[in-house]
Write a protein that holds these residues in place. Sequence first.
Motif, PDB file in Angstrom:
ATOM      1  N   ASP A   9      -0.562  48.779  14.575  1.00 46.84           N
ATOM      2  CA  ASP A   9      -1.886  48.709  15.173  1.00 46.84           C
ATOM      3  C   ASP A   9      -1.791  47.630  16.246  1.00 46.84           C
ATOM      4  N   ILE A  10      -2.327  47.925  17.415  1.00 47.43           N
ATOM      5  CA  ILE A  10      -2.258  46.992  18.536  1.00 47.43           C
ATOM      6  C   ILE A  10      -3.606  46.290  18.663  1.00 47.43           C
ATOM      7  N   GLN A  11      -3.567  44.956  18.652  1.00 45.57           N
ATOM      8  CA  GLN A  11      -4.799  44.182  18.773  1.00 45.57           C
ATOM      9  C   GLN A  11      -4.708  43.243  19.972  1.00 45.57           C
ATOM     10  N   LEU A  12      -5.762  43.232  20.771  1.00 48.11           N
ATOM     11  CA  LEU A  12      -5.881  42.267  21.858  1.00 48.11           C
ATOM     12  C   LEU A  12      -6.571  41.050  21.270  1.00 48.11           C
ATOM     13  N   LYS A  13      -5.857  39.942  21.173  1.00 47.37           N
ATOM     14  CA  LYS A  13      -6.396  38.732  20.556  1.00 47.37           C
ATOM     15  C   LYS A  13      -7.213  37.905  21.541  1.00 47.37           C
ATOM     16  N   SER A  14      -6.694  37.743  22.748  1.00 46.93           N
ATOM     17  CA  SER A  14      -7.369  36.949  23.775  1.00 46.93           C
ATOM     18  C   SER A  14      -6.717  37.273  25.117  1.00 46.93           C
ATOM     19  N   PHE A  15      -7.161  36.597  26.157  1.00 44.28           N
ATOM     20  CA  PHE A  15      -6.581  36.849  27.475  1.00 44.28           C
ATOM     21  C   PHE A  15      -6.781  35.642  28.380  1.00 44.28           C
ATOM     22  N   ASP A  16      -5.971  35.576  29.417  1.00 44.31           N
ATOM     23  CA  ASP A  16      -6.057  34.541  30.435  1.00 44.31           C
ATOM     24  C   ASP A  16      -7.203  34.931  31.374  1.00 44.31           C
ATOM     25  N   SER A  17      -8.255  34.144  31.405  1.00 44.57           N
ATOM     26  CA  SER A  17      -9.439  34.507  32.190  1.00 44.57           C
ATOM     27  C   SER A  17      -9.141  34.613  33.688  1.00 44.57           C
ATOM     28  N   LEU A  22      -6.971  41.970  36.484  1.00 40.18           N
ATOM     29  CA  LEU A  22      -5.673  42.641  36.347  1.00 40.18           C
ATOM     30  C   LEU A  22      -5.548  43.280  34.966  1.00 40.18           C
ATOM     31  N   LEU A  23      -5.967  42.557  33.936  1.00 41.27           N
ATOM     32  CA  LEU A  23      -5.910  43.077  32.567  1.00 41.27           C
ATOM     33  C   LEU A  23      -6.832  44.283  32.388  1.00 41.27           C
ATOM     34  N   LYS A  60       6.093  48.676  24.342  1.00 40.69           N
ATOM     35  CA  LYS A  60       5.873  48.886  25.781  1.00 40.69           C
ATOM     36  C   LYS A  60       4.454  48.481  26.171  1.00 40.69           C
ATOM     37  N   ILE A  61       3.477  48.907  25.372  1.00 38.11           N
ATOM     38  CA  ILE A  61       2.084  48.564  25.642  1.00 38.11           C
ATOM     39  C   ILE A  61       1.899  47.057  25.542  1.00 38.11           C
ATOM     40  N   MET A  62       2.494  46.446  24.534  1.00 31.63           N
ATOM     41  CA  MET A  62       2.391  45.002  24.351  1.00 31.63           C
ATOM     42  C   MET A  62       2.924  44.262  25.571  1.00 31.63           C
ATOM     43  N   LYS A  63       4.066  44.701  26.095  1.00 36.86           N
ATOM     44  CA  LYS A  63       4.657  44.045  27.266  1.00 36.86           C
ATOM     45  C   LYS A  63       3.751  44.183  28.484  1.00 36.86           C
ATOM     46  N   LYS A  64       3.208  45.375  28.704  1.00 37.35           N
ATOM     47  CA  LYS A  64       2.325  45.588  29.854  1.00 37.35           C
ATOM     48  C   LYS A  64       1.097  44.683  29.789  1.00 37.35           C
ATOM     49  N   ILE A  65       0.507  44.603  28.617  1.00 34.98           N
ATOM     50  CA  ILE A  65      -0.700  43.787  28.459  1.00 34.98           C
ATOM     51  C   ILE A  65      -0.366  42.300  28.568  1.00 34.98           C
ATOM     52  N   THR A  66       0.744  41.897  27.978  1.00 35.71           N
ATOM     53  CA  THR A  66       1.170  40.501  28.053  1.00 35.71           C
ATOM     54  C   THR A  66       1.449  40.092  29.494  1.00 35.71           C
ATOM     55  N   ASP A  67       2.071  40.979  30.251  1.00 34.26           N
ATOM     56  CA  ASP A  67       2.356  40.699  31.662  1.00 34.26           C
ATOM     57  C   ASP A  67       1.084  40.503  32.476  1.00 34.26           C
ATOM     58  N   CYS A  68      -0.035  41.039  31.987  1.00 32.89           N
ATOM     59  CA  CYS A  68      -1.327  40.916  32.674  1.00 32.89           C
ATOM     60  C   CYS A  68      -2.191  39.808  32.083  1.00 32.89           C
ATOM     61  N   GLY A  69      -1.611  38.946  31.278  1.00 31.92           N
ATOM     62  CA  GLY A  69      -2.350  37.792  30.739  1.00 31.92           C
ATOM     63  C   GLY A  69      -2.995  38.012  29.391  1.00 31.92           C
ATOM     64  N   GLY A  70      -2.749  39.157  28.764  1.00 35.18           N
ATOM     65  CA  GLY A  70      -3.320  39.404  27.442  1.00 35.18           C
ATOM     66  C   GLY A  70      -2.449  38.846  26.330  1.00 35.18           C
ATOM     67  N   VAL A  71      -3.065  38.469  25.235  1.00 31.59           N
ATOM     68  CA  VAL A  71      -2.347  38.040  24.038  1.00 31.59           C
ATOM     69  C   VAL A  71      -2.515  39.159  23.019  1.00 31.59           C
ATOM     70  N   VAL A  72      -1.378  39.781  22.665  1.00 26.19           N
ATOM     71  CA  VAL A  72      -1.405  40.960  21.810  1.00 26.19           C
ATOM     72  C   VAL A  72      -0.703  40.675  20.494  1.00 26.19           C
TER      73      VAL A  72
END
Length: 75
Positions: A9-17, A22-23, A60-72
Motif C-alpha cells: 500500500d502506498i501512502q503519502l506521508k508529507s511533502f516539501d511545500s 510539481l508534486l 517506481k511510484i515511490m521514486k517519482k513522488i520522492t523526486d517531486c518532494g513527497g515523503v512516501v
Amino acid sequence: LIILETSYDIQLKSFDSTKKILLIKEIRTIFGLGLKEAKDVVEKAPIELKKNVEKDDAEKIMKKITDCGGVVELK
C-alpha cells in the motif's frame, strides 16, 4: 519462515511545500486524476494513495513522488 511482501500500500506521508505544484502534477499523471482531485490528495497528506501495488510498480511510484518532494511509505 520468511514472508516476502509482494504487494504494498502506498501512502503519502508529507511533502516539501516548496515543491507542492510539481508534486500535484506528478500525482495527477501517475493516478490519472484531474487537477482539483490531485491537489486535494496532496493537501490531505498523510493519505493512502493506492492499495495492493506490485513491488516493482510501488518502487517506481515511490521514486517519482520522492523526486517531486513527497515523503512516501510502503506498507
